[in-house]
Design a protein around this motif. Structure first.
Motif, PDB file in Angstrom:
ATOM      1  N   CYS A 133       0.861  -1.161   0.000  1.00  0.00           N
ATOM      2  CA  CYS A 133       0.000   0.000   0.000  1.00  0.00           C
ATOM      3  C   CYS A 133       0.911   1.229   0.000  1.00  0.00           C
ATOM      4  O   CYS A 133       1.951   1.225   0.651  1.00  0.00           O
ATOM      5  CB  CYS A 133      -0.833  -0.055   1.280  1.00  0.00           C
ATOM      6  N   MET A 134       0.563   2.244  -0.790  1.00  0.00           N
ATOM      7  CA  MET A 134       1.461   3.408  -0.888  1.00  0.00           C
ATOM      8  C   MET A 134       0.699   4.682  -0.570  1.00  0.00           C
ATOM      9  O   MET A 134      -0.400   4.914  -1.087  1.00  0.00           O
ATOM     10  CB  MET A 134       2.005   3.466  -2.317  1.00  0.00           C
ATOM     11  N   GLY A 135       1.292   5.517   0.283  1.00  0.00           N
ATOM     12  CA  GLY A 135       0.653   6.782   0.621  1.00  0.00           C
ATOM     13  C   GLY A 135       1.632   7.932   0.549  1.00  0.00           C
ATOM     14  O   GLY A 135       2.697   7.891   1.164  1.00  0.00           O
ATOM     15  N   ILE A 136       1.293   8.954  -0.243  1.00  0.00           N
ATOM     16  CA  ILE A 136       2.113  10.169  -0.268  1.00  0.00           C
ATOM     17  C   ILE A 136       1.334  11.242   0.477  1.00  0.00           C
ATOM     18  O   ILE A 136       0.213  11.595   0.099  1.00  0.00           O
ATOM     19  CB  ILE A 136       2.423  10.598  -1.709  1.00  0.00           C
ATOM     20  N   ILE A 137       1.941  11.713   1.551  1.00  0.00           N
ATOM     21  CA  ILE A 137       1.244  12.671   2.409  1.00  0.00           C
ATOM     22  C   ILE A 137       1.489  14.084   1.883  1.00  0.00           C
ATOM     23  O   ILE A 137       2.641  14.467   1.652  1.00  0.00           O
ATOM     24  CB  ILE A 137       1.779  12.569   3.855  1.00  0.00           C
ATOM     25  N   PRO A 138       0.443  14.867   1.669  1.00  0.00           N
ATOM     26  CA  PRO A 138       0.664  16.244   1.205  1.00  0.00           C
ATOM     27  C   PRO A 138       1.285  17.085   2.319  1.00  0.00           C
ATOM     28  O   PRO A 138       1.064  16.823   3.493  1.00  0.00           O
ATOM     29  CB  PRO A 138      -0.744  16.732   0.876  1.00  0.00           C
ATOM     30  N   ASN A 139       2.064  18.075   1.953  1.00  0.00           N
ATOM     31  CA  ASN A 139       2.638  18.981   2.962  1.00  0.00           C
ATOM     32  C   ASN A 139       1.610  20.038   3.329  1.00  0.00           C
ATOM     33  O   ASN A 139       0.606  20.232   2.639  1.00  0.00           O
ATOM     34  CB  ASN A 139       3.928  19.597   2.432  1.00  0.00           C
ATOM     35  N   SER A 171      -1.066  -3.358  -8.897  1.00  0.00           N
ATOM     36  CA  SER A 171      -1.386  -4.136  -7.701  1.00  0.00           C
ATOM     37  C   SER A 171      -1.245  -3.321  -6.418  1.00  0.00           C
ATOM     38  O   SER A 171      -1.615  -3.792  -5.349  1.00  0.00           O
ATOM     39  CB  SER A 171      -0.480  -5.366  -7.632  1.00  0.00           C
ATOM     40  N   VAL A 172      -0.727  -2.118  -6.528  1.00  0.00           N
ATOM     41  CA  VAL A 172      -0.530  -1.302  -5.320  1.00  0.00           C
ATOM     42  C   VAL A 172      -1.820  -0.589  -4.950  1.00  0.00           C
ATOM     43  O   VAL A 172      -2.474   0.020  -5.806  1.00  0.00           O
ATOM     44  CB  VAL A 172       0.562  -0.232  -5.540  1.00  0.00           C
ATOM     45  N   GLN A 173      -2.112  -0.661  -3.690  1.00  0.00           N
ATOM     46  CA  GLN A 173      -3.246   0.128  -3.219  1.00  0.00           C
ATOM     47  C   GLN A 173      -2.717   1.523  -2.874  1.00  0.00           C
ATOM     48  O   GLN A 173      -1.683   1.648  -2.213  1.00  0.00           O
ATOM     49  CB  GLN A 173      -3.835  -0.538  -1.970  1.00  0.00           C
ATOM     50  N   THR A 174      -3.385   2.581  -3.354  1.00  0.00           N
ATOM     51  CA  THR A 174      -2.869   3.932  -3.065  1.00  0.00           C
ATOM     52  C   THR A 174      -3.775   4.647  -2.080  1.00  0.00           C
ATOM     53  O   THR A 174      -4.986   4.421  -2.047  1.00  0.00           O
ATOM     54  CB  THR A 174      -2.767   4.763  -4.349  1.00  0.00           C
ATOM     55  N   LEU A 175      -3.172   5.525  -1.305  1.00  0.00           N
ATOM     56  CA  LEU A 175      -3.914   6.269  -0.290  1.00  0.00           C
ATOM     57  C   LEU A 175      -3.878   7.745  -0.636  1.00  0.00           C
ATOM     58  O   LEU A 175      -2.809   8.342  -0.734  1.00  0.00           O
ATOM     59  CB  LEU A 175      -3.271   6.073   1.082  1.00  0.00           C
ATOM     60  N   ASP A 176      -5.043   8.331  -0.820  1.00  0.00           N
ATOM     61  CA  ASP A 176      -5.125   9.745  -1.133  1.00  0.00           C
ATOM     62  C   ASP A 176      -5.410  10.531   0.135  1.00  0.00           C
ATOM     63  O   ASP A 176      -6.557  10.686   0.531  1.00  0.00           O
ATOM     64  CB  ASP A 176      -6.248   9.956  -2.157  1.00  0.00           C
ATOM     65  N   PHE A 177      -4.358  11.025   0.756  1.00  0.00           N
ATOM     66  CA  PHE A 177      -4.515  11.636   2.075  1.00  0.00           C
ATOM     67  C   PHE A 177      -5.115  13.039   2.036  1.00  0.00           C
ATOM     68  O   PHE A 177      -5.592  13.532   3.046  1.00  0.00           O
ATOM     69  CB  PHE A 177      -3.152  11.732   2.770  1.00  0.00           C
ATOM     70  N   LEU A 178      -5.017  13.703   0.876  1.00  0.00           N
ATOM     71  CA  LEU A 178      -5.362  15.123   0.857  1.00  0.00           C
ATOM     72  C   LEU A 178      -6.785  15.404   1.332  1.00  0.00           C
ATOM     73  O   LEU A 178      -6.994  16.219   2.235  1.00  0.00           O
ATOM     74  CB  LEU A 178      -5.122  15.701  -0.548  1.00  0.00           C
ATOM     75  N   ILE A 358       4.132   1.899   2.286  1.00  0.00           N
ATOM     76  CA  ILE A 358       5.207   2.852   1.958  1.00  0.00           C
ATOM     77  C   ILE A 358       4.633   4.247   2.170  1.00  0.00           C
ATOM     78  O   ILE A 358       3.653   4.625   1.519  1.00  0.00           O
ATOM     79  CB  ILE A 358       5.683   2.672   0.504  1.00  0.00           C
ATOM     80  N   LEU A 359       5.203   4.978   3.088  1.00  0.00           N
ATOM     81  CA  LEU A 359       4.600   6.232   3.529  1.00  0.00           C
ATOM     82  C   LEU A 359       5.636   7.362   3.472  1.00  0.00           C
ATOM     83  O   LEU A 359       6.594   7.362   4.248  1.00  0.00           O
ATOM     84  CB  LEU A 359       4.090   6.044   4.964  1.00  0.00           C
ATOM     85  N   TYR A 360       5.444   8.301   2.565  1.00  0.00           N
ATOM     86  CA  TYR A 360       6.378   9.439   2.447  1.00  0.00           C
ATOM     87  C   TYR A 360       5.586  10.726   2.323  1.00  0.00           C
ATOM     88  O   TYR A 360       4.504  10.739   1.746  1.00  0.00           O
ATOM     89  CB  TYR A 360       7.251   9.305   1.182  1.00  0.00           C
ATOM     90  N   ASN A 361       6.141  11.812   2.830  1.00  0.00           N
ATOM     91  CA  ASN A 361       5.523  13.091   2.522  1.00  0.00           C
ATOM     92  C   ASN A 361       6.004  13.515   1.146  1.00  0.00           C
ATOM     93  O   ASN A 361       7.057  13.075   0.664  1.00  0.00           O
ATOM     94  CB  ASN A 361       5.833  14.128   3.604  1.00  0.00           C
ATOM     95  N   PHE A 362       5.223  14.356   0.494  1.00  0.00           N
ATOM     96  CA  PHE A 362       5.470  14.645  -0.913  1.00  0.00           C
ATOM     97  C   PHE A 362       6.876  15.200  -1.168  1.00  0.00           C
ATOM     98  O   PHE A 362       7.583  14.729  -2.050  1.00  0.00           O
ATOM     99  CB  PHE A 362       4.419  15.626  -1.455  1.00  0.00           C
ATOM    100  N   MET A 363       7.266  16.187  -0.392  1.00  0.00           N
ATOM    101  CA  MET A 363       8.555  16.828  -0.658  1.00  0.00           C
ATOM    102  C   MET A 363       9.703  15.838  -0.524  1.00  0.00           C
ATOM    103  O   MET A 363      10.689  15.917  -1.230  1.00  0.00           O
ATOM    104  CB  MET A 363       8.778  17.995   0.288  1.00  0.00           C
ATOM    105  N   ASN A 364       9.533  14.928   0.389  1.00  0.00           N
ATOM    106  CA  ASN A 364      10.601  13.958   0.582  1.00  0.00           C
ATOM    107  C   ASN A 364      10.603  12.911  -0.517  1.00  0.00           C
ATOM    108  O   ASN A 364      11.658  12.515  -1.005  1.00  0.00           O
ATOM    109  CB  ASN A 364      10.467  13.303   1.951  1.00  0.00           C
TER     110      ASN A 364
END
Lengths: 376, 458
Positions: A133-139, A171-178, A358-364
């Motif tokens: 599962c992948m999540g990009i956290i917005p700043n 196959s990746v589940q994505t997480l839309d945190f915004l 997999i969890l990252y903030n966008f800028m990173n």
């Protein structure tokens, strides 16, 4: 000699340059700057060859600069002067509404984003059995666009995140945190003076993760908490704004049975000493360590005779987030690729996981160069 | 070493001045030579021998010329050696790669360039030593017999790396015999602090707007921001350059030298002709004296005169950098100067408003030619300037830099001098102004090295 008294500028000028030089030389060298969060340069040893190779002079200059007496105060003075000039930005950090600070972020490194996306895909292809599962956290500026100064021209992370997600392996589940974060924007979910989300923000991120899996999150009311005041974060360190409003930082007393940080058993989830220091966020999970294992008896989905495990591959945003996962998994493994001591392949051969996040903030995600280690 | 650094302000300068003032009169030039060579070698040790060679070649050549006055042949050979040596060094270090690239592009050859950093200040000191030998050759001045005095002239740290271009005849008397008095030092300190403020507080500050515009990319900005950006660059280059010159002149005074003025409010000029009498004065007078007049100046046929002007401006442009855009920049002025010379000048001098609009507008454009080395980028930028692209980006930058722009404008016109002339009569106010400029400048210099290591915490 009497004549010189008629020229106060002369003796004041030389007194200043000379006196300050002597004052500067007479001070002991510092080794670490808490404000800058880095080791300070020390006096380089002089050798003829280092001088001849031009290695000595730049080192000596950074030594002089780093050890300059009252360095922090000089930097504060510059910040004040910039404010007097009417500037709403200092050292790349903008002053937004209500004491919010934001990084002035006008372009993302598209090449790096593509490379990192590719690394994630390669990782998924290498381990087809993993449930990723992948999540990009917005700043913060994405959640509070109305607080960002007009015309700042910030990168549209929403569009780029969609682009990244669409390039990921299906196959990746994505997480839309915004959207879930914007829904809670009236609450204190991002620090004003720091680039991280608050523990509450992390909790809402965790809740969103749970709902994406169809589970109910733990209720925050059920957990004791401690509030630490006077937190001046990384954005403040950069700007040193004279009128910055301190943040507060909250941590929850989540019960655990064992916390292992790179093989060493630690007393609890937090490095409590860090809450007393400037870099308070570093208390969460004892900072950014290679492999952290959290074991607890909190699991709300407990199945007898089975040990459920999640692997979180994260940047520092994950440090305040991961402890909540103990309410969904028996064991939470947290990996920071920047300091992982073993190869990913060895690590995954030895451990099995029900889920990988997999969890990252966008800028990173758009700048980190360590995602390559996913493939090793 | 650069003037605007902590190590210069709080190590090199106080120690040098201390030793210099304490040294007996006979030793002062020797102290200057040693300190200047140290200044020059700091971070660039490999160019130390080049500096020594520069001193020796022109010293020996000029003495030889003087001893063989009546033997025209020897004089000519010596003059030739100096020209070859000085221009040869300049061309080798500064222009080799430029020629290699152009030859490669033209012929498809694969010559490889050189990998050398440009020796600090080579564009300046080669011109200074060259002017000395030419003046000796022409009999305008006597050759310097004392090698220490001559070395002091060549290496003098205040003007070594960024001008003003001080000719030997400007300071030959002071090199041999100079009295340092307090009022001169006082004036020197004042000018030095103003120069530092111009460089650190105005040029660096407003220059960061141009940096940000470049970072955004010319294709991504709105038309108003493009204008703001190039306006900021126009101020940056003026305050940077004139600030540096002023620091040099100020330190010259502290040491007992009177260097020539280099800038005289260039942006208030009413014509390009006048602009060049006010901008980088020592460079334009160098080209006039050693290139334009020897070519015949204006005492020749009209076509020949225009040819002479063309040569001077192509060379002036090329001197500023080894790239075609600088040549274009020089020729841009050639066109304007010729137009003004033929008919425009008399109208400009009569006008009070239009002439300023004309000068400012075209100067700002000339700085675009100067600032953008890459022609395709230049094309994009010029397009942005003249075909309107809307956007809100300029609001942010105008809000950030509004006061800085006002200060820059105020300090670009003689009004600032008038105002200072009034307030400086009160000693306390004068000291306060200078102290604020100095201290705040130091704060900016320290901040420039401020490097909070955050990203590892991300």
């Amino acid at each position: 000699m009497k004549k010189i008294l008629k020229f106060p500028l002369i003796w004041l000028f030389f007194l200043f340059l000379f006196g300050y030089m002597i004052f500067d030389v007479s001070q002991y060298n510092k080794t670490f700057s808490e404000l800058e969060n880095r080791e300070l340069a020390q006096r380089p040893t002089f050798t003829l060859s280092s001088f001849y190779n031009n290695k000595f002079s730049p080192k000596y200059e950074s030594y002089i600069n780093d050890q300059f007496v009252l360095r922090d105060q000089w930097i504060t003075l510059k910040s004040l002067s910039e404010s007097l000039l009417g500037k709403i930005e200092n050292n790349g950090i903008m002053y937004g509404e209500n004491g919010y600070m934001f990084q002035h972020y006008t372009s993302a490194d598209m090449e790096r984003i593509e490379t990192n996306t590719r690394f994630v895909n390669e990782f998924i292809e290498m381990y087809p059995d993993l449930n990723v599962c992948m999540g990009i956290i917005p700043n913060s500026y994405m959640v509070y666009p109305e607080k960002v100064p007009l015309g700042a021209g910030q990168v549209d992370q929403a569009a780029l995140t969609q682009q990244i997600y669409s390039n990921l392996h299906p196959s990746v589940q994505t997480l839309d945190f915004l959207a879930p974060l914007q829904e809670k924007k009236d609450e204190y979910i991002f620090y004003r003076t720091d680039h991280h989300w608050t523990t509450l923000g992390a909790y809402y991120g965790y809740s969103f993760f749970c709902s994406s899996k169809g589970w109910g999150p733990v209720s925050l009311d059920a957990i004791d908490k401690t509030v630490v005041s006077d937190f001046y974060g990384t954005y403040f360190s950069k700007t040193k704004a004279h009128n910055a409003v301190a943040d507060t930082l909250t941590y929850y007393h989540i019960p655990v049975t064992q916390v292992l940080v790179d093989g060493t058993e630690k007393n609890g989830l937090y490095d409590l000493e860090k809450f007393q220091q400037r870099d308070k966020y570093a208390a969460f999970l004892w900072g950014n360590n290679g492999i952290t294992v959290i074991k607890s008896e909190n699991n709300l989905r407990k199945e007898e005779g089975k040990t459920s495990r999640i692997l979180v591959i994260k940047d520092s945003y994950g440090n305040s987030f991961s402890p909540f996962l103990t309410y969904q998994y028996d064991e939470v493994y947290v990996v920071d690729l920047r300091s992982i001591p073993v190869k990913m392949s060895e690590f995954l051969a030895e451990n099995s996981f029900d889920d990988v996040l997999i969890l990252y903030n966008f800028m990173n995600f758009s700048s980190d160069t360590n995602l390559a280690k996913l493939r090793y | 070493m650069v003037f605007s650094s902590i190590i210069f302000l709080f190590r090199f300068l106080p120690i040098t001045l201390f030793v210099y003032y304490l040294a007996p009169k006979k030793m002062k030039n020797a102290v200057l030579v040693v300190c200047s060579l140290f200044f020059y070698s700091w971070g660039e040790v490999k160019y130390f021998p080049i500096m020594i060679a520069s001193v020796l070649v022109d010293y020996i050549v000029s003495l030889t010329i003087e001893k063989n006055r009546e033997k025209k042949g020897i004089c000519k050979i010596c003059m030739g050696i100096s020209v070859l040596f000085n221009l040869g060094m300049l061309f080798f270090f500064k222009y080799t790669n430029f020629f290699v690239e152009n030859i490669n592009a033209l012929t498809g050859a694969h010559l490889s360039g050189i990998h050398l950093t440009l020796p600090l200040g080579i564009s300046f000191y080669t011109f200074q030593t060259l002017s000395y030998t030419i003046d000796v050759y022409r009999g305008k001045t006597k050759a310097e017999r004392n090698i220490v005095n001559f070395a002091a002239f060549v290496t003098l740290f205040p003007q070594l790396i960024a001008g003003p271009i001080v000719k030997y005849t400007d300071i030959s008397r002071e090199l041999r015999e100079r009295k340092i008095n307090f009022s001169q030092i006082n004036e020197g300190i004042t000018l030095f602090i103003f120069g530092l403020g111009k460089k650190v507080l105005i040029a660096n500050n407003i220059g960061s707007l141009w940096d940000q515009v470049q970072e955004l990319g010319f294709s991504n900005i709105s038309t108003p921001l493009a204008w703001l950006g190039i306006l900021a660059y126009s101020f940056q280059i003026y305050f940077d350059f004139s600030g540096y010159s002023l620091m040099a002149i100020g330190m010259g005074k502290m040491l007992g030298f009177e260097f020539p003025q280099n800038f005289n409010y260039p942006y208030i000029a009413k014509s390009m002709t006048e602009f060049w009498r006010r901008w980088h004065i020592t460079l334009s007078s160098w080209f006039r004296e050693y290139v334009y007049i020897p070519l015949g100046g204006n005492r020749v046929s009209k076509p020949r005169m225009y040819f002479n002007i063309f040569i001077v401006w192509a060379a002036t442009g090329f001197w500023h950098g080894a790239s075609w855009n600088f040549v274009l920049w020089g020729l841009f002025f050639f066109v304007f100067l010729v137009i003004e010379k033929t008919f425009l000048l008399k109208y400009l001098e009569k006008s009070h408003v239009l002439s300023h609009v004309y000068v400012c507008f075209f100067l700002v454009l000339s700085w675009a030619l100067f600032a953008i080395t890459d022609f395709s980028q230049l094309g994009i930028f010029l397009q942005k300037l003249f075909s309107f692209t809307s956007g809100t980006d300029w609001l942010y930058y105008l809000r950030n830099y509004f006061i800085t722009f006002l200060i820059a404008i105020f300090c670009s016109v003689p009004l600032v001098e008038k105002w200072y002339g009034k307030v400086k009569k009160k000693t306390a106010v004068n000291l306060l102004i200078l102290a604020v400029i100095l201290i705040v400048s130091v704060a900016y210099l320290v901040d420039a090295t401020y490097n909070p290591f955050l990203y590892f915490r991300f």
